[in-house]
Enzyme design. Structure first.
Site, PDB file in Angstrom:
ATOM      1  N   GLU A   1       9.780 -26.297   4.506  1.00  0.00           N
ATOM      2  CA  GLU A   1      10.588 -25.118   4.854  1.00  0.00           C
ATOM      3  C   GLU A   1      10.190 -24.586   6.223  1.00  0.00           C
ATOM      4  O   GLU A   1      11.045 -24.199   7.027  1.00  0.00           O
ATOM      5  CB  GLU A   1      10.433 -24.017   3.810  1.00  0.00           C
TER       6      GLU A   1
ATOM      7  N   HIS B   1      14.466 -26.462   0.373  1.00  0.00           N
ATOM      8  CA  HIS B   1      13.629 -25.991   1.473  1.00  0.00           C
ATOM      9  C   HIS B   1      14.330 -26.071   2.829  1.00  0.00           C
ATOM     10  O   HIS B   1      13.866 -25.493   3.805  1.00  0.00           O
ATOM     11  CB  HIS B   1      12.347 -26.832   1.558  1.00  0.00           C
TER      12      HIS B   1
ATOM     13  N   HIS C   1       9.674 -28.962  -5.477  1.00  0.00           N
ATOM     14  CA  HIS C   1       8.284 -29.391  -5.638  1.00  0.00           C
ATOM     15  C   HIS C   1       7.875 -29.396  -7.104  1.00  0.00           C
ATOM     16  O   HIS C   1       7.105 -28.544  -7.563  1.00  0.00           O
ATOM     17  CB  HIS C   1       7.354 -28.500  -4.805  1.00  0.00           C
TER      18      HIS C   1
END
Length: 282
Positions: A127, A75, A42
């Site tokens: 995730e 993730h 991210h």
């Protein structure tokens, strides 16, 4: 002005491993296109660099053609998506963080006896989607103790309590104590919060208490970065979350005698260094 950088700021082991695997595919091309399912980490600046190198990001697994490489991000992905990719003979490079993979397998093993999963995390986080896909007998995702309190737990039932790996350990432990105090249900607590996350949050709390202002560097869509901002703010220390140095109000910050800097697990060192240089220029 004194500028103090947290020792744990920047890439964690899982992020570094994921990018290393992707880098190897990029520098050693074999003629097959390279895909990632959603952002590998991210951080928009990192994603832009990979896009310029020809890495293709898609959100629908069906868009990855047979024979192409696909790097599973740090993730992780759901077990159903992974199965569908393997069925279509996509060349999978699994870069799931080992801590996330361990959490997935712990959930799978501990919910095999009709236990329901209670997961402390962000419902819309990738995730979390992967973690709950390993729950074999239902699940409930909650983002706060209040949200869990509003969920009707069945007397006599066995529950498995786990957390997204980047969640706040202090809050998770308080939730676990609350469930342990109930005599009408059985609760098994899984230790799924990453040690690196705990250390990063602890250091951020301590640094926030020692400085007049805090800067947290990292993607706005990064859950662990947002939580760093949260734990710092809880100390009562003024705080600013930025992605790049250009977003810092440097003129306003010049009045502080000490500023602490930390960064999320998906923040490249180059962005941290630019923030440090901007502050030190004051």
């Amino acid at each position: 002005m004194e500028v103090i950088l947290a020792e744990t700021a920047g890439f964690c082991m899982g992020v570094d491993m994921a990018l290393t695997k992707l880098d190897k595919l990029v520098v050693e091309p074999d003629g097959h296109p390279i895909y990632i399912l959603g952002p590998i980490i991210h951080n928009p600046q990192v994603l832009q660099l990979y896009a310029e190198k020809g890495v293709i990001m898609v959100h629908d697994p069906a868009e990855v053609p047979t024979g192409a490489h696909v790097v599973i991000r740090a993730h992780g992905i759901t077990r159903q998506v992974e199965a569908s990719l393997r069925k279509r003979q996509v060349r999978i490079k699994d870069a799931t963080c080992p801590r996330v993979k361990k959490a997935q397998l712990l959930i799978e093993r501990n919910t095999a006896d009709n236990s329901e999963l209670l997961l402390y995390g962000e419902a819309d986080h990738p995730e979390v989607a992967g973690l709950v896909s390993y729950a074999q007998n239902g699940h409930f995702v909650f983002g706060s103790a209040d949200e869990l309190a509003g969920y009707a737990l069945t007397p006599g039932k066995r529950y498995i309590l786990a957390a997204q790996t980047t969640q706040d350990r202090v809050q998770f432990e308080a939730i676990a104590r609350g469930l342990a105090g109930r005599s009408d249900i059985e609760t098994v607590v899984l230790e799924t919060i990453c040690d690196a996350t705990k250390l990063r949050q602890t250091e951020a709390r301590e640094l926030a208490q020692a400085v007049e202002f805090m800067v947290v560097v990292g993607g706005y869509n990064s859950g662990n970065t947002r939580r760093l901002t949260q734990v710092v703010s809880e100390q009562g220390t003024p705080c600013k979350h930025v992605e790049t140095v250009e977003e810092l109000p440097l003129h306003d910050l010049a009045r502080y005698k000490s500023i602490g800097v930390t960064a999320g697990a998906s923040t490249p060192r180059v962005l941290i260094d630019k923030v440090l240089a901007g502050l030190e220029s004051l």
